[in-house]
Design a protein around this motif. Structure first.
Motif, PDB file in Angstrom:
ATOM      1  N   TYR A 105       0.835  -1.206   0.000  1.00 24.73           N
ATOM      2  CA  TYR A 105       0.000   0.000   0.000  1.00 24.73           C
ATOM      3  C   TYR A 105       0.871   1.259   0.000  1.00 24.73           C
ATOM      4  CZ  TYR A 105      -4.333   2.561   1.153  1.00 24.73           C
ATOM      5  OH  TYR A 105      -5.427   3.373   1.128  1.00 24.73           O
ATOM      6  N   GLN A 109       0.858   4.436  -2.381  1.00 23.84           N
ATOM      7  CA  GLN A 109       0.440   5.692  -1.759  1.00 23.84           C
ATOM      8  C   GLN A 109       1.561   6.735  -1.710  1.00 23.84           C
ATOM      9  OE1 GLN A 109      -0.678   5.630   2.458  1.00 23.84           O
ATOM     10  NE2 GLN A 109      -2.656   6.486   1.909  1.00 23.84           N
ATOM     11  N   ALA A 353      -9.181   5.193   3.064  1.00 29.03           N
ATOM     12  CA  ALA A 353      -9.500   5.561   1.683  1.00 29.03           C
ATOM     13  C   ALA A 353     -10.576   6.652   1.637  1.00 29.03           C
ATOM     14  CB  ALA A 353      -9.969   4.326   0.921  1.00 29.03           C
ATOM     15  N   ALA A 454     -12.872   3.394  -6.109  1.00 29.44           N
ATOM     16  CA  ALA A 454     -11.791   2.545  -5.616  1.00 29.44           C
ATOM     17  C   ALA A 454     -10.817   2.233  -6.751  1.00 29.44           C
ATOM     18  CB  ALA A 454     -12.360   1.256  -5.027  1.00 29.44           C
ATOM     19  N   GLU A 458      -5.807  -0.284  -4.544  1.00 32.84           N
ATOM     20  CA  GLU A 458      -6.601  -0.438  -3.316  1.00 32.84           C
ATOM     21  C   GLU A 458      -7.352  -1.764  -3.337  1.00 32.84           C
ATOM     22  OE1 GLU A 458      -7.799   4.051  -1.964  1.00 32.84           O
ATOM     23  OE2 GLU A 458      -8.704   3.302  -3.813  1.00 32.84           O
ATOM     24  N   TRP A 462      -7.192  -4.943  -0.728  1.00 33.40           N
ATOM     25  CA  TRP A 462      -8.365  -5.372   0.032  1.00 33.40           C
ATOM     26  C   TRP A 462      -8.818  -6.787  -0.320  1.00 33.40           C
ATOM     27  CZ3 TRP A 462     -11.374  -0.340  -1.599  1.00 33.40           C
ATOM     28  CH2 TRP A 462     -10.720   0.774  -1.063  1.00 33.40           C
TER      29      TRP A 462
END
Length: 497
Positions: A105, A109, A353, A454, A458, A462
């Motif tokens: 992530y 990010q 998010a 989304a 992401e 998930w």
């Protein structure tokens, strides 16, 4: 080097080496290196189950799948004694998986000083995995303490406006628990002459009855702070609210499990008579956590703080299962730990998010997610329904088994606790449905106008959590089956009066 040594030592050395490498590199390159190290750790953790019959520990009747036992500091009764069984293995895999997802992530990010944040996550992983793998009490304590400063640094370095106060509060609470744990460990080693958890569990008579009572009291408070158990939970909402997304995921997903795991492995295993004596008090406190946590959630106005308080209630079900001291209860605690790690970790990913898009976490400023970002709303709905205990998803089994175990324990007190816990389950559904009504089905909020759906990275982060929550909801024996023998061995030594 044996298969056991490669796997057990490797899952600690690889992330530690990855942390050093991530610090030497800068920015995204460091985060990528950390992600590779986290992926290798997953690859080392996964074969522990497959190869459990290949190497059988010699002369150890604890049912360990793998074990290494090397002399380290003999004068302090400190041995590098690592092992894994059906109780610890699911938590090892959960820790490795969540760390991998968080490091990946960060690659996408790209926060400020991403390499340093990724390195801290790997150091935290080393401490958590060391706690789950340690079969020497002194080593267990050292691994337990490794997590403290790196997690405080994650909160203080990358958290929200009140991050320094939240990090300090987390550190002080955890340090207080550590002092109590240290006193308990020293007392056990002094009175028995050994720090071997396997031997202490197999021969509970090494500790006199009176000593077990007060030592278990120390252990219970220390682990209750980490779990956290009401009323020692007040550090948790602040830490979650201010922590960055990946910090909240690790904190809720696996760090809290160190407390409940320690209560099972050390509290029930090493001091079973103390556990039996304190079981009713633990049961009352667990149900208080369920009810109070749920009621507080109903009054929350900020999404991350609501999810944080939900952990108090969910861990209350785990602690209720432990307090029953029967097989169903301990199994409820184990699968409840895993379900909470998957679903609450997913909820914090989603909360992060939403906050990144809306630049606020206030429920009053959110709404209309279903119309504008249907994929994001759909995953949020799945996570909330799983967390409230919908049958067919992982969250159901821990709550249901904890209530059943309390009824099975028998007596007026435990029956009342079962009824109150069931009421707490209904309150859990109430506050999570309120969350969905406000965020997904409420009026369209201006804060989410033009916010993106989304994204693929992401969804990749998930998806494993969604898949595992569904898989364990349909097939709980994936966890319950592998831990059955180890749980049965514990409960035969901790029969409540």
């Amino acid at each position: 080097m044996t298969i056991s040594a490669i796997l057990l030592v490797g899952v600690l050395v690889v992330p530690l080496a990855g942390a050093v490498a991530a610090l030497l590199l800068r920015g995204r390159a460091g985060a990528i290196t950390a992600t590779v190290a986290a992926a290798l750790t997953v690859l080392l953790a996964a074969p522990m189950f497959v190869t459990r019959g290949v190497v059988k520990p010699v002369g150890r009747g604890a049912g360990l799948w793998h074990e290494v036992d090397w002399t380290w500091v003999p004068a302090l009764e400190l041995r590098l004694n690592l092992g894994v069984d059906g109780i610890s293995y699911p938590l090892v895999v959960l820790t490795a998986l969540l760390t991998l997802l968080c490091c990946g992530y960060l690659v996408w990010q790209r926060p400020e000083r991403a390499n340093q944040l990724a390195a801290l996550l790997l150091v935290i992983e080393v401490g958590i995995l060391g706690t789950f793998l340690a079969f020497n009490l002194v080593l267990f304590f050292l691994a337990f303490e490794v997590v403290l400063l790196p997690m405080a640094a994650v909160i203080a370095g990358w958290g929200g406006p009140a991050r320094r106060a939240a990090a300090l509060k987390f550190a002080l609470y955890t340090l207080a628990g550590s002092v109590l744990l240290l006193v308990g460990v020293v007392a056990v080693v002094t009175q028995t002459g050994t720090a071997d958890i396997v031997r202490l569990t197999a021969e509970p008579g090494l500790l006199p009855h009176d000593a077990q009572l007060w030592i278990f009291g120390l252990f219970a408070i220390a682990f209750a702070i980490k779990s956290p158990l009401w009323p020692l939970h007040t550090w948790l909402p602040d830490a979650h609210t201010e922590a960055p997304t990946v910090g909240s995921v690790i904190l809720a997903g696996v760090l809290l499990k160190m407390g409940t795991y320690g209560l099972i492995r050390v509290g029930v295993g090493v001091t079973p008579e103390g556990a039996a004596a304190f079981a009713p008090a633990l049961g009352v406190l667990a149900v208080a956590a369920i009810l109070i946590g749920s009621l507080v959630c109903l009054s929350q106005i900020e999404v991350k703080r609501l999810i944080a308080y939900s952990s108090v209630g969910h861990m209350g079900f785990v602690l209720l299962g432990i307090a029953t001291l029967n097989e169903i209860g301990l199994q409820a605690a184990l699968i409840g730990n895993i379900a909470h790690g998957l679903l609450t970790g997913l909820l914090f990913f989603l909360a992060g998010a939403i906050k990144d898009r809306a630049h606020t976490g206030l429920l009053a400023d959110l709404g209309g997610l279903r119309e504008r970002q249907p994929w994001l709303a759909g995953v949020l709905g799945f996570a909330a329904l799983g967390s409230l205990g919908l049958p067919g998803l992982a969250g159901f089994w821990g709550e249901a088994f904890a209530v059943v175990a309390s009824v099975q324990r028998g007596g007026t007190l435990w029956t009342v606790l079962a009824v109150l816990a069931a009421i707490g389950g209904a309150l859990t559904a109430a506050y999570l449905l309120r969350l969905l009504r406000r965020v997904s089905h409420g009026p369209q909020a201006a804060t989410l106008a033009g916010a993106p759906e989304a994204r693929v990275p992401e969804l990749v982060a998930w998806s494993p959590l969604v898949a595992l929550a569904l898989l364990l909801g349909v097939m709980p024996m994936l966890v319950l089956g592998m831990s059955a023998d180890a749980v049965a061995a514990l409960t035969t030594r901790a029969v409540a009066p």
